[in-house]
Design a protein around this motif. Structure first.
Motif, mmCIF file in Angstrom:
data_model
loop_
_atom_site.group_PDB
_atom_site.id
_atom_site.type_symbol
_atom_site.label_atom_id
_atom_site.label_comp_id
_atom_site.label_asym_id
_atom_site.label_seq_id
_atom_site.Cartn_x
_atom_site.Cartn_y
_atom_site.Cartn_z
ATOM 1 N N TRP A 3 28.082 28.261 43.495
ATOM 2 C CA TRP A 3 29.188 27.452 42.698
ATOM 3 C C TRP A 3 29.967 28.995 42.123
ATOM 4 N N GLY A 4 28.967 29.724 41.666
ATOM 5 C CA GLY A 4 29.485 31.478 40.904
ATOM 6 C C GLY A 4 30.067 31.838 41.791
ATOM 7 N N VAL A 5 29.989 32.501 43.284
ATOM 8 C CA VAL A 5 30.407 32.846 44.247
ATOM 9 C C VAL A 5 32.047 32.571 44.567
ATOM 10 N N SER A 6 32.008 30.787 44.058
ATOM 11 C CA SER A 6 33.811 30.087 43.591
ATOM 12 C C SER A 6 34.484 30.502 42.942
ATOM 13 N N GLY A 7 34.185 31.139 41.889
ATOM 14 C CA GLY A 7 34.602 31.560 41.016
ATOM 15 C C GLY A 7 35.661 33.469 41.559
ATOM 16 N N VAL A 8 34.698 34.053 42.124
ATOM 17 C CA VAL A 8 34.544 35.216 42.357
ATOM 18 C C VAL A 8 35.613 35.037 43.301
ATOM 19 N N ALA A 9 35.539 34.046 44.479
ATOM 20 C CA ALA A 9 36.871 34.197 45.417
ATOM 21 C C ALA A 9 37.943 33.431 44.782
ATOM 22 N N ALA A 239 21.012 28.963 36.507
ATOM 23 C CA ALA A 239 21.137 29.578 35.658
ATOM 24 C C ALA A 239 21.651 31.056 37.570
ATOM 25 N N PHE A 240 21.856 30.943 38.214
ATOM 26 C CA PHE A 240 22.070 31.528 39.218
ATOM 27 C C PHE A 240 23.184 31.548 39.426
ATOM 28 N N THR A 246 28.391 37.484 38.494
ATOM 29 C CA THR A 246 28.541 37.918 37.617
ATOM 30 C C THR A 246 28.414 39.784 39.163
ATOM 31 N N VAL A 247 27.201 39.415 39.749
ATOM 32 C CA VAL A 247 26.368 40.484 40.787
ATOM 33 C C VAL A 247 28.540 40.627 42.277
ATOM 34 N N PHE A 248 28.606 39.691 41.924
ATOM 35 C CA PHE A 248 29.467 39.765 44.032
ATOM 36 C C PHE A 248 31.058 40.280 42.861
ATOM 37 N N SER A 249 30.425 40.443 41.446
ATOM 38 C CA SER A 249 32.527 40.223 41.168
ATOM 39 C C SER A 249 32.029 41.928 41.100
ATOM 40 N N VAL A 250 30.937 42.436 40.446
ATOM 41 C CA VAL A 250 30.820 43.829 40.545
ATOM 42 C C VAL A 250 30.471 45.085 42.147
ATOM 43 N N ILE A 251 30.104 43.923 42.863
ATOM 44 C CA ILE A 251 30.237 44.653 44.163
ATOM 45 C C ILE A 251 31.577 44.179 44.970
ATOM 46 N N PHE A 252 32.316 43.442 44.557
ATOM 47 C CA PHE A 252 33.254 42.997 45.479
ATOM 48 C C PHE A 252 35.185 43.692 44.983
ATOM 49 N N LEU A 253 34.699 43.133 43.591
ATOM 50 C CA LEU A 253 36.045 43.252 42.678
ATOM 51 C C LEU A 253 36.144 44.351 41.765
ATOM 52 N N VAL A 255 34.764 44.289 39.068
ATOM 53 C CA VAL A 255 34.322 44.301 37.330
ATOM 54 C C VAL A 255 33.115 44.870 36.788
ATOM 55 N N GLN A 256 33.642 45.786 35.863
ATOM 56 C CA GLN A 256 32.982 46.672 34.862
ATOM 57 C C GLN A 256 32.810 45.481 33.845
ATOM 58 N N LEU A 257 31.681 45.628 33.260
ATOM 59 C CA LEU A 257 31.025 45.044 31.988
ATOM 60 C C LEU A 257 30.374 45.819 31.707
ATOM 61 N N THR A 258 30.509 45.213 29.839
ATOM 62 C CA THR A 258 29.546 46.457 29.270
ATOM 63 C C THR A 258 27.919 46.476 28.807
ATOM 64 N N GLY A 259 27.454 47.014 28.183
ATOM 65 C CA GLY A 259 25.828 46.092 27.277
ATOM 66 C C GLY A 259 25.868 45.335 26.789
ATOM 67 N N PHE A 260 26.847 45.096 25.812
ATOM 68 C CA PHE A 260 27.103 43.944 25.448
ATOM 69 C C PHE A 260 27.634 42.541 26.305
ATOM 70 N N ASP A 261 28.208 42.755 27.074
ATOM 71 C CA ASP A 261 28.243 41.111 27.878
ATOM 72 C C ASP A 261 27.244 41.059 28.800
ATOM 73 N N LEU A 262 26.031 42.500 29.500
ATOM 74 C CA LEU A 262 25.332 41.827 30.017
ATOM 75 C C LEU A 262 24.114 41.312 28.661
ATOM 76 N N VAL A 263 23.851 41.963 27.970
ATOM 77 C CA VAL A 263 22.945 41.329 26.716
ATOM 78 C C VAL A 263 23.193 39.688 26.631
ATOM 79 N N GLY A 264 24.485 39.959 26.512
ATOM 80 C CA GLY A 264 24.748 38.372 25.998
ATOM 81 C C GLY A 264 24.908 37.425 26.624
#
Length: 292
Positions: A3-9, A239-240, A246-253, A255-264
Motif C-alpha cells: 500500500w505504501g509503495v503504491s503511493g510512490v508508484a 504501520a509499515f 518514506t523509504v522508497f520515496s527517498v530511494i527512488f524519488l 524526496v527530502q524529508l526534514t527531521g521534523f517530518d521524520l520525528v512527527g
C-alpha cells in the motif's frame, strides 16, 4: 508495504505524465480492481449480486464506495500529487483517531487512557509535520493538508461503513462493488473516456502495478491474514505503510524529508500503535512479571 509503495508508484506516474491526474488514476484503479474482484467472486461462487436484493444493503455498499473508498483513494492521490507519498500516507494514518472521535461524539463512548495518550502524541506529531515547530507558518501546503485530512476521514468511513456487510456477503464482494461503483460515480467529476492520456510502456506498467499490487493483492493478503491474526495486530503491521512510502520515496524519488517530518511521522505511528495495543493488559503483564 505494498500500500505504501503504491503511493510512490502514483507519485512517479504524476511526474512522468502530466496528463495523468489523481482523478483519472483513481477511476482506472477503482473500476479495474473492482471488476477483477467481482469476477473472482463469480468464479469462486460467492454470488456478488446477492448484495442488491435488499434496499438497505444496496444503499450501504453505495455509501461505502462514495464516502469510504473515494476519499481514502482519490483524496490520497491528490495529497500525493501536491505533496509527497510519505507526507500523504502519514496524514492518512491519523484515520484511527477520527474513528475514536466518532465513537466519542455519536456513540458516547469515552476514550480510554491509551486513546487519550495516543491522541496527544498524534497531535504533537501532526503539529511538527505541519509547522516544523514554527507557530506562525505552515511547512506544508494547505492543499496537501486538506486532501490528506479528507483521506484520513476516508480511513474512518472506510472502516466503519462496510462492517455490517462483511459477515454476510464477504470482503471480496463488498470491496469489489464498493470500488467499481465508486469508480463509475467519479465520472461525474470528469468522464474517464474524455481524458486524452497517452501512456508509455513504463507508465502502463506503473498503472498495472497500482491496480494489482497496490490494490487487489494487498487487500486479499490483508483479508486472508485476519483469519490468523487479531485486528489489533493487523493495525500494528499497517504501520509499515508510511514506513515503506518514506523509504522508497527517498530511494527512488530523492524526496527530502526534514527531521521534523521524520520525528512527527514516528510519533504518529507510535500513537496508532498505542491505540491498537491493549495498554492495560500489557501493564498487568508487566506488574505480574515484576511480582514473579
Amino acid at each position: 508495504m505494498l500500500w505504501g509503495v503504491s503511493g510512490v508508484a502514483a507519485s512517479t506516474l504524476f511526474i512522468l505524465n502530466a496528463h495523468v491526474t489523481p482523478l483519472w488514476l483513481t477511476q482506472v484503479r477503482m473500476i479495474s480492481a473492482g471488476l477483477i474482484l467481482l469476477v473472482m467472486g463469480l468464479i469462486i461462487g460467492t454470488h456478488p449480486f446477492e448484495i442488491f436484493k435488499q434496499r438497505s444493503t444496496s444503499l450501504r455498499v453505495i455509501s461505502y464506495g462514495l464516502l469510504g473508498l473515494v476519499p481514502v483513494q482519490w483524496c490520497y492521490f491528490e495529497a500525493v500529487k501536491y505533496g509527497s507519498a510519505p507526507i500523504a500516507t502519514i496524514i492518512q494514518f491519523l484515520g484511527p483517531f477520527i474513528i475514536s472521535i466518532y465513537y466519542f461524539l455519536f456513540k458516547h463512548t469515552k476514550p480510554s487512557r491509551a486513546e487519550g495518550v495516543g491522541m496527544v502524541i498524534a497531535f504533537v506529531g501532526t503539529f511538527l509535520i505541519v509547522t516544523h515547530g514554527h507557530l506562525n507558518s505552515l511547512a506544508i501546503s494547505p492543499v496537501v493538508l486538506f486532501w490528506g485530512g479528507l483521506s484520513a476521514v476516508g480511513v474512518a468511513t472506510n472502516t466503519l461503513l462496510p462492517r455490517p456487510l462483511l459477515p454476510k456477503f464477504g470482503a471480496i464482494n463488498v470491496t469489489g462493488w464498493g470500488l467499481f461503483l465508486a469508480g463509475i460515480c467519479l465520472n461525474v467529476f470528469g468522464p474517464l473516456w474524455l481524458v486524452p492520456v497517452t501512456l508509455t510502456w513504463q507508465e502502463a506498467g506503473l498503472i498495472a502495478f497500482i491496480v494489482l499490487f497496490g490494490t487487489i493483492f494487498p487487500f486479499l493478503m490483508f483479508a486472508h491474514a485476519l483469519g490468523y491474526i487479531l485486528p489489533t495486530t493487523a493495525s500494528l503491521l499497517d504501520a509499515f505503510e508510511p514506513l515503506s512510502a518514506t523509504v522508497f520515496s527517498v530511494i527512488f524519488l530523492n524526496v527530502q524529508l526534514t527531521g521534523f517530518d521524520l520525528v512527527g511521522g514516528a510519533l504518529i505511528i507510535i500513537a496508532v500503535m498505542i491505540l491498537s495495543i491493549n495498554a492495560q493488559k500489557i501493564l498487568n503483564l508487566f506488574r505480574r512479571w515484576r511480582t514473579d
